[in-house]
Design an enzyme around this catalytic site. Structure first.
Site, PDB file in Angstrom:
ATOM      1  N   LYS A  84     -65.633 103.041 -62.297  1.00 19.42           N
ATOM      2  CA  LYS A  84     -64.321 103.024 -62.640  1.00 19.42           C
ATOM      3  C   LYS A  84     -64.086 102.461 -64.129  1.00 19.42           C
ATOM      4  O   LYS A  84     -64.661 101.449 -64.086  1.00 19.42           O
ATOM      5  CB  LYS A  84     -63.473 102.517 -61.554  1.00 19.42           C
ATOM      6  CG  LYS A  84     -62.002 102.539 -61.805  1.00 19.42           C
ATOM      7  CD  LYS A  84     -61.358 101.957 -60.492  1.00 19.42           C
ATOM      8  CE  LYS A  84     -59.793 101.853 -60.375  1.00 19.42           C
ATOM      9  NZ  LYS A  84     -59.230 101.504 -59.084  1.00 19.42           N
ATOM     10  N   SER A 117     -55.816 104.378 -57.012  1.00 22.61           N
ATOM     11  CA  SER A 117     -56.245 104.494 -58.545  1.00 22.61           C
ATOM     12  C   SER A 117     -57.732 104.768 -58.908  1.00 22.61           C
ATOM     13  O   SER A 117     -57.902 105.184 -60.229  1.00 22.61           O
ATOM     14  CB  SER A 117     -56.062 102.956 -59.216  1.00 22.61           C
ATOM     15  OG  SER A 117     -56.729 101.977 -58.518  1.00 22.61           O
ATOM     16  N   SER A 121     -56.825 101.690 -52.907  1.00 17.73           N
ATOM     17  CA  SER A 121     -57.246 102.788 -54.007  1.00 17.73           C
ATOM     18  C   SER A 121     -58.665 103.218 -54.077  1.00 17.73           C
ATOM     19  O   SER A 121     -58.966 103.958 -54.836  1.00 17.73           O
ATOM     20  CB  SER A 121     -57.060 101.700 -55.629  1.00 17.73           C
ATOM     21  OG  SER A 121     -55.758 101.148 -55.720  1.00 17.73           O
TER      22      SER A 121
END
Length: 729
Positions: A331, A405, A429
């Site tokens: 990420k 996310s 997330s």
């Protein structure tokens, strides 16, 4: 051969049965200080003839376990150079024996191989023949037993080990003590009589007799050949060694990116560059489906260079590091030296000089970095629709959200572009987008994986998460990334009182679980509600026993995250006045969330009240996960209540996001571990009543366990994964 199938070896007092998937070899103290001239053993005990005779049998055991790709643990007895971990009685008892004329040297004294039994000295390490291979666990212990003040119990649980094959020296001391400690902790142990030795032959016979005495009071004793005979068919299994290509038929890569499959391919001589060619072909094709997965993608030339360098550094296919040639993404809130860290937020872009600790650990294990993935801006959101770099879509259906996310991370795994990805999880997330893309999303207990070098969202709650195609891969990556990091202020420094292992009998198969009450589940889409009921039935058929639980502390803890003062922490890591200066650069939804935080004007009094409430709910939940017959082993919930379309989220971004977190928000507040697992699919037309829409969407359930109960939670989740794959068409 199925690695869960039980094997049996002829032993005393009766045959020893074990499942290879749950069995490890534990090699005790095969160190120069105990086996070579002028070491601690010869100084203290005399003749080395017997102990040196154990080297060759131990080498045969190691070779067999390596060929079978089974876990191997090595222990080393020794102390810190300052002897702060060495009790005084261990230093002086023998030297203080009345009438002692031998002038014995003690631990820490200078010997011909360095200071005796001191970590880092030549004598402390293993003899050359028994050197540990990459990926094998080395346990440095300050005592005779291997469990006292060591990582051994944690690492055995991380690998789901319940059965131990034990060898090493000395039989009358560390070998015997470790078996008795393992027995107390619930492990089934089998001592290999040819591969252990001591300085007194009579003591060896007595110790081995005592182990299997009284119908196996402490364990089993078997001969080396009997065990090798049992393992012979297993080590020849195609699932382990593969079909070696002939000279006329070069090896080809089958495209399977799971860790076990890649390990098999590389052992068969397929080079990592072949994997890179396949991965980049997939990436280019998937850009046509969804161009919003990546924020930074390594060039193919760079990835090929990584692969060639790996092959050069590790030319021996029989001793590769555990993640050799395994492709992964991260990420884009993880720092990688020399690359911009964007967090999908232009004002926060920076180029770090140091990489995140977790990333560095993966590279050391041989993994190949492919790129940095898209995310909800500032890692804030559960939808995947809040990034200036585009909106990643579910790999199952383009109209539906990927979740966030860690959106790009989960899509990169779900689309088969990488084996695994590092994400983060503050409120779900990693779990939510994993569920929406049919993959595994694992949030470990906070502080087991270092968050150093990860841009914070809510610093006190953030967790590094692992997204993978199956539980086994997620578990492997977690096992390799778990390392205490003194630079991480939230790192866990001490282990709790350990729960024992149930290695045999009925208790090895049953577990207790809780689920939300009917009124909490009412928020679910009816189809999700039905799918969850089906999952609960699966749990019952695989040995699960449901227990009623008090849902209120979970519900109240979840409300704390966004309805209390905790949301203020999303601004706490930013400089004063940052929002005023950068408002126009933010995604509109993120801007609204942060402005609402300021408008709320939470006071210090409110913050302390919320901290006190958090402590209360955490203690109440600890009782629910109690280590007794009334407690549960896991809490099982739907990963999300429903699956929105991108259109639905854009029309009402705050409400839809809030609904999604109903069963995930409390996990971090209560310091639980959690793993989201695919649990089937449902037709799109059934989920949303769209008769003209084809395709299916994934359904997922999440298993949550108590703090530091990661090994137990992962094992139940993995059993569920295997059970549902065997019973679902």
């Amino acid at each position: 051969m199925d690695s869960t199938k039980m094997l049996t070896v002829d032993a005393k007092p009766y045959p020893f049965a074990f499942s290879p998937r749950h069995t490890a070899l534990l090699v005790i103290d095969m160190q120069r200080d105990f086996l070579l001239p002028n070491g601690f053993g010869e100084i203290q005990a005399g003749s080395l003839e017997a102990v040196q005779a154990s080297i060759a049998p131990t080498k045969r055991l190691l070779d067999t376990f390596r060929q079978a790709n089974l876990p191997i643990f090595h222990t080393r007895e020794g102390h810190k150079p300052n002897l702060s971990d060495c009790p005084s009685n261990k230093l002086i008892r023998q030297k203080g024996f009345p009438g002692n004329t031998r002038d014995l040297k003690v631990i820490g004294d200078k010997g011909e191989m360095g200071r005796l039994l001191i970590r880092g000295e030549i004598g402390h390490n293993f003899v050359d023949e028994l050197e540990a291979f990459p990926g094998e666990v080395i346990v440095d212990k300050p005592g005779r037993g291997a469990f006292f003040n060591t990582i051994l119990m944690d690492r055995l649980k991380a690998k789901a080990i319940t059965h131990l094959v034990i060898c090493g020296v000395t039989t009358e001391c560390c070998f015997d003590t470790t078996i008795r400690e393992a027995n107390d902790r619930g492990f089934e142990c089998c001592a290999i009589e040819d591969a252990t030795a001591g300085y007194n032959a009579e003591f060896k016979c007595s110790v081995l007799d005592m182990i299997h005495w009284s119908d196996g009071l402490f364990g089993f004793v078997a001969s080396l050949q009997a065990l090798l005979n049992t393992l012979n068919s297993f080590t020849r299994s195609p699932a382990l060694v593969g079909d070696k290509p002939s000279a006329q038929t070069p090896a080809t890569f089958d495209g399977d990116l799971s860790i076990l499959s890649l390990q098999k391919a590389y052992r068969n001589g397929i080079p990592p560059v072949a994997m890179i060619e396949v991965v980049y072909e997939r990436i280019e094709k998937y850009k046509e489906v969804d161009p919003s997965v990546w924020i930074h993608l390594e060039t193919k030339a760079s990835a090929l260079e990584q692969a060639r360098k790996l092959s050069s550094n590790w030319p021996d296919c029989s001793r590769l590091p555990p993640l050799f040639g395994v492709p992964f993404s991260v990420k884009d809130s993880f720092d990688i030296a020399g690359l911009p860290t964007t967090t999908a937020c232009p004002p926060l872009v920076r180029v770090p000089s140091k990489s995140a600790s977790a990333y560095d650990l993966l590279l050391k294990q041989g993994a190949i970095f492919i790129g940095k993935t898209n995310l909800d801006q500032m890692a804030t959101g559960l939808t995947g629709c809040r990034s200036p770099f585009g909106i990643p879509r579910s790999v199952f259906h383009y109209e539906y959200i990927s979740g966030g996310s860690s959106s790009g991370s989960c899509v990169s795994v779900g689309a088969g572009l990488v084996t695994f990805s590092l994400g983060t999880d503050t409120a779900g997330s990693a779990r939510l987008p994993a569920g929406f893309n049919g993959v595994v999303g694992y949030k470990p207990t906070r502080g087991l994986i270092s968050a150093q070098g990860v841009t914070p969202a809510c610093l006190s709650l953030d967790c590094v998460a692992i997204i993978a195609g199956n539980v086994s891969d997620a578990r492997t990556v977690w096992d390799l990334c778990t390392k205490y990091d003194e630079e991480d202020p939230y790192a866990k420094t001490t282990a709790p009182i350990q729960r024992h292992i149930n290695s045999t009998g009925t208790r090895a198969k049953i577990f207790r679980f809780g689920i939300p009450p009917l009124e909490a589940l009412a928020i679910c889409n009816p189809v999700y509600r039905r799918k969850f009921d089906e999952s609960v039935e699966f749990l019952h058929t695989m040995g699960g026993i449901s227990r009623p639980i008090d849902w209120s502390p979970f519900e109240k803890a979840g409300q704390l995250l966004y309805e209390g003062s905790f949301v203020s922490e999303r601004l706490a890591s930013l400089p004063d006045g940052w929002l005023e200066k950068n408002r126009e650069h933010l995604h509109p939804v993120i801007q609204e969330i942060l402005e609402n935080v300021i408008t709320r004007q939470s006071t210090a009094i409110q913050a302390y009240r919320d901290l006190q409430a958090k402590a209360l709910y955490t203690r109440q939940v600890e009782k629910i996960f109690a280590y007794d017959a009334s407690g549960i082993d896991v809490l099982v919930v739907p990963t999300a209540p429903t699956h929105w379309t991108v259109e639905e989220v854009l029309a009402d971004p705050i409400t839809t996001n809030s609904v999604l977190g109903e069963f995930s928000h409390f996990g971090n507040v209560l310091d639980l571990c959690a793993v989201a697992i695919p649990a089937g699919t449902c037709p799109v037309l059934e989920l949303h009543g769209k008769s003209d829409v084809e395709g299916v969407l994934p359904f997922s359930v999440t298993f949550l366990g108590g703090s530091r109960m990661d090994g137990e939670t992962l094992e139940i989740a993995q059993r569920f994964e295997q059970h549902i794959s065997q019973t679902t068409p």
